[in-house]
Design an enzyme around this catalytic site. Structure first.
Site, mmCIF file in Angstrom:
data_model
loop_
_atom_site.group_PDB
_atom_site.id
_atom_site.type_symbol
_atom_site.label_atom_id
_atom_site.label_comp_id
_atom_site.label_asym_id
_atom_site.label_seq_id
_atom_site.Cartn_x
_atom_site.Cartn_y
_atom_site.Cartn_z
ATOM 1 N N GLU A 181 0.810 -1.224 0.000
ATOM 2 C CA GLU A 181 0.000 0.000 0.000
ATOM 3 C C GLU A 181 0.849 1.283 0.000
ATOM 4 O O GLU A 181 0.514 2.234 -0.690
ATOM 5 C CB GLU A 181 -0.958 0.011 1.191
ATOM 6 N N HIS B 252 8.662 -26.569 5.333
ATOM 7 C CA HIS B 252 8.093 -27.827 4.854
ATOM 8 C C HIS B 252 7.581 -27.735 3.414
ATOM 9 O O HIS B 252 6.967 -28.671 2.915
ATOM 10 C CB HIS B 252 6.949 -28.267 5.781
ATOM 11 N N LYS C 55 -13.550 -0.356 -4.534
ATOM 12 C CA LYS C 55 -14.689 -0.224 -3.604
ATOM 13 C C LYS C 55 -15.847 0.498 -4.300
ATOM 14 O O LYS C 55 -17.008 0.108 -4.161
ATOM 15 C CB LYS C 55 -14.263 0.542 -2.353
HETATM 16 C C1 F6R Z 1 -6.126 1.938 3.574
HETATM 17 C C2 F6R Z 1 -6.013 0.581 4.015
HETATM 18 C C3 F6R Z 1 -6.990 -0.457 3.559
HETATM 19 C C4 F6R Z 1 -8.278 -0.402 4.414
HETATM 20 C C5 F6R Z 1 -9.273 -1.495 3.998
HETATM 21 C C6 F6R Z 1 -10.490 -1.574 4.899
HETATM 22 O O1 F6R Z 1 -5.223 2.743 4.333
HETATM 23 O O2 F6R Z 1 -5.114 0.307 4.749
HETATM 24 O O3 F6R Z 1 -6.369 -1.708 3.662
HETATM 25 O O4 F6R Z 1 -7.922 -0.556 5.758
HETATM 26 O O5 F6R Z 1 -9.673 -1.271 2.684
HETATM 27 O O6 F6R Z 1 -11.051 -0.325 5.098
HETATM 28 P P1 F6R Z 1 -11.375 0.155 6.597
HETATM 29 O O7 F6R Z 1 -10.052 0.093 7.315
HETATM 30 O O8 F6R Z 1 -11.870 1.545 6.472
HETATM 31 O O9 F6R Z 1 -12.366 -0.799 7.137
#
Ligand code: F6R
Length: 363
Positions: free
Chosen positions: A230, A246, A340
């Site tokens: 990320e 293993h 998303k």
């Molecule tokens: C962004 C990040 C992502 C979010 C993940 C879930 O900084 O680290 O991995 O954490 O998409 O979103 P949240 O944390 O808002 O539930």
């Protein structure tokens, strides 16, 4: 992003203070049913995705040899069939909007489990803030992965408050002190020859890193892999000892041109079993013979917690410096955000899920 990441030392202290101040009520009534938070659960589930699941992984590995109740981290839409009214469920989402986590919340409510919520905002805050369900309010303005202290410590403190885990005060004190000292040592002002994170970033630059570790440090290896994805926008791989001995090691049997582009980092810390030490020695020698770059990072301090947290801090900052070396912005995660949005347009009906959850709370 730099301030968020180097600020981990301060966040740790602040998150501990806020977590200790947040009350865990003895009883909560949801939908006519009174849930007793003092009753020992049969199982603990920690539901969260990405940056919001790392706290669960840290708590799972930290408590591996002391917590007598089974604990699982759920990174999925569907919690396991074992979820029932004797389960304690942590619902963790920094944004409060994560689809998978909201589905787990719906299921936890349906099966009348005890819930603890950790979030800064979004659907979770809208739905739960006024229900009486224990609710840890995380400060806003962080990228989720940057709020790691606020997504981890509330879980540890809750388990302590309900008597399932005992963390000696001096472990917290040692951790806060050492993180404060590390803050300067890992900072951008500290030159490379005295800065472990910068050195590590340079070691990994232009390679595909394989991160190897063992309990309780595997969660930090998993975290490092995800931070490289990320923050540094690159691929990385993570495997756990002793299991990797293993299967995974067979991939290193023969020299290969590809090896010039790979590196292996061992994350190590206090309490290492002699059999793990022997395995690392064997694997490191094999790797060097086959021309693979290897390095290791050791946790600092005395206690388990400080070893874990110092490793996390060093690796997090290394992912930041790697982003700089690669000339990429560590902050935005545009592919994650775009996916998303795409899913929300095509498949995920947030309003419907929110109204189903509301009904389960209010019926
Ligand atoms: C962004 C990040 C992502 C979010 C993940 C879930 O900084 O680290 O991995 O954490 O998409 O979103 P949240 O944390 O808002 O539930």
């Amino acid at each position: 992003m730099y301030n968020v990441m180097i600020g981990f030392a301060d966040d740790f202290a602040q998150a501990l203070k806020l977590s200790r101040e947040t009350e865990i009520p003895e009883k909560v009534t949801i939908n006519g049913e009174t849930l007793d938070y003092t009753e020992t659960p049969n199982e603990i589930l920690i539901c969260g995705m990405g940056g919001s699941s790392i706290g669960g992984e840290i708590v799972r590995d930290y408590s591996w040899d002391s917590l007598e109740v089974p604990l699982r981290v759920i990174q999925d839409f569907n919690p396991p069939a074992s979820l029932n009214k004797h389960t304690l469920v942590f619902i963790v989402s920094y944004s409060g909007n994560t689809e998978e986590t909201l589905y787990c919340l719906r299921e936890a409510l349906k099966r009348r489990a005890r819930i603890v919520a950790i979030t800064s905002n979004g659907s979770l805050k809208r739905l739960l803030a006024k229900t009486g369900i224990p609710f840890f309010k995380v400060p806003e303005g962080y990228p989720p992965r940057g709020a790691v202290a606020y997504l981890t410590i509330p879980i540890l403190v809750t388990l302590e408050k309900i008597g399932l885990l005992g963390i000696p005060c001096n472990e917290y004190d040692e951790t806060m002190q050492l993180l404060r000292d590390l803050k300067e040592k890992l900072s951008v002002e500290t030159p490379i020859n005295q800065n472990i994170s910068k050195k590590l970033a340079l070691e990994l630059y232009d390679t595909l890193p394989f991160i190897y570790s063992y309990k309780p440090y595997s969660c930090i290896a998993s975290r490092f892999k995800k931070q490289l994805n990320e923050n540094s926008k690159m691929h990385a791989k993570f495997e756990e000892l002793p299991e990797l001995g293993h299967n995974e090691i067979m991939g290193w049997q023969y020299p290969s041109r590809l090896n010039n582009f790979l590196s292996v980092v061992f994350l190590r810390g206090k309490g290492e079993h002699p059999s793990i030490e022997a395995r690392i020695k064997f694997i490191s020698e094999t790797l060097r013979e086959n021309g693979v770059k290897t390095c290791e990072i050791k946790g600092l301090g005395y206690s388990k917690l400080v070893n874990m947290m110092s490793l996390l801090y060093i690796c997090d900052m290394a992912s930041y410096y790697l982003a700089a070396l690669r000339n990429v912005d560590p902050l935005p995660v545009s592919l994650i955000s775009r996916m998303k949005t795409f899913v929300e347009e095509k498949a995920f009906n947030r309003n419907q899920l929110e109204s189903e959850i509301r009904k389960l709370i209010l019926q």
